[in-house]
Design an enzyme around this catalytic site. Structure first.
Site, PDB file in Angstrom:
ATOM      1  N   ARG A   1      65.641  34.450 -16.710  1.00  0.00           N
ATOM      2  CA  ARG A   1      64.931  34.315 -18.074  1.00  0.00           C
ATOM      3  C   ARG A   1      63.485  33.943 -17.938  1.00  0.00           C
ATOM      4  O   ARG A   1      62.939  33.445 -17.358  1.00  0.00           O
ATOM      5  CB  ARG A   1      65.938  34.299 -18.446  1.00  0.00           C
TER       6      ARG A   1
ATOM      7  N   TYR B   1      63.738  21.865 -16.849  1.00  0.00           N
ATOM      8  CA  TYR B   1      64.738  22.348 -16.137  1.00  0.00           C
ATOM      9  C   TYR B   1      64.340  22.905 -14.878  1.00  0.00           C
ATOM     10  O   TYR B   1      65.515  23.014 -13.951  1.00  0.00           O
ATOM     11  CB  TYR B   1      65.905  22.616 -16.989  1.00  0.00           C
TER      12      TYR B   1
ATOM     13  N   HIS C   1      65.387  29.044 -23.282  1.00  0.00           N
ATOM     14  CA  HIS C   1      66.412  29.121 -24.230  1.00  0.00           C
ATOM     15  C   HIS C   1      66.133  29.989 -25.613  1.00  0.00           C
ATOM     16  O   HIS C   1      66.958  30.181 -26.325  1.00  0.00           O
ATOM     17  CB  HIS C   1      66.490  28.347 -23.747  1.00  0.00           C
TER      18      HIS C   1
END
Length: 203
Positions: A134, A146, A138
């Site tokens: 990705r 992260y 998100h």
């Protein structure tokens, strides 16, 4: 009418829905195949194991597609799964588990087509794992602390659209001009859809 069962906000919820749709197709004797898409995080839900178990026992025409983008929202795969490959879990249900390069359009097309053919031949369910990534966060405003920017940039070198473009041009299947024309038409269609939405009354 289009065969889209629908979506929901429950992580892994679509896995059970697809299993039910496959049972429906089997009972009706149609040649339909149900396909469920979910992430690597959803592969840890109980519904994943329950659905694959039932699909295996009843030899249902369903293709389970795990889009393994290496993160369950913000949790790295290595933290939430002991197995490196989600497709390895298929062995527990005695169904095929097939890994594919989720960044390669041709690999995904070929292996998905083979899975659909297997289901239509009455051989039962199959688990596919598309190893992908990705590029964006998100959610809007995701700080993405992260993962590193270097990791994202490294994956971007394997952008599926750019890899597809380079391959078909190199093989002589399509020209750059033809691909540019497709891009222009898509942009035109998107602009028209956006304009339609803006001019439409509030629902």
């Amino acid at each position: 009418g289009r065969g889209v069962v629908g979506a929901n906000g429950i992580v892994g919820g679509g896995i059970a829905a697809a299993t039910g749709a496959a049972l429906s197709a089997q009972v009706r004797g149609s040649d339909q195949v149900a396909v469920s898409f979910f992430g690597d995080g959803a592969a840890n839900q109980g519904v994943f194991h329950e659905s694959l178990n039932l699909a295996a026992i009843w030899k249902l025409p369903v293709v389970f597609v795990c889009e393994n983008n290496q993160y369950a929202e913000s949790t790295p795969r290595a933290v939430h799964q002991k197995v490196k490959n989600v497709s390895d879990r298929a062995a527990a249900f005695h169904i095929p588990g097939v890994g594919m390069d989720g960044m390669d359009v041709f690999d995904v097309y070929q292996k998905t087509g083979e899975a659909i053919d297997q289901c239509r031949a009455g051989k039962g369910a199959i688990l596919l794992e598309a190893r992908t990534y990705r590029f964006l966060g998100h959610f809007v405003g995701d700080p993405q602390n992260y993962r590193t920017k270097e990791e994202v940039e490294e994956w971007k070198k394997r952008d599926p659209i750019q890899m597809f473009r380079a391959r078909v041009i190199a093989e002589g299947t399509l020209t750059a001009a033809e691909l540019d024309a497709v891009d222009a038409q898509i942009k035109k269609d998107m602009d028209a859809a956006l304009e339609f939405a803006r001019k439409s009354p509030e629902p």
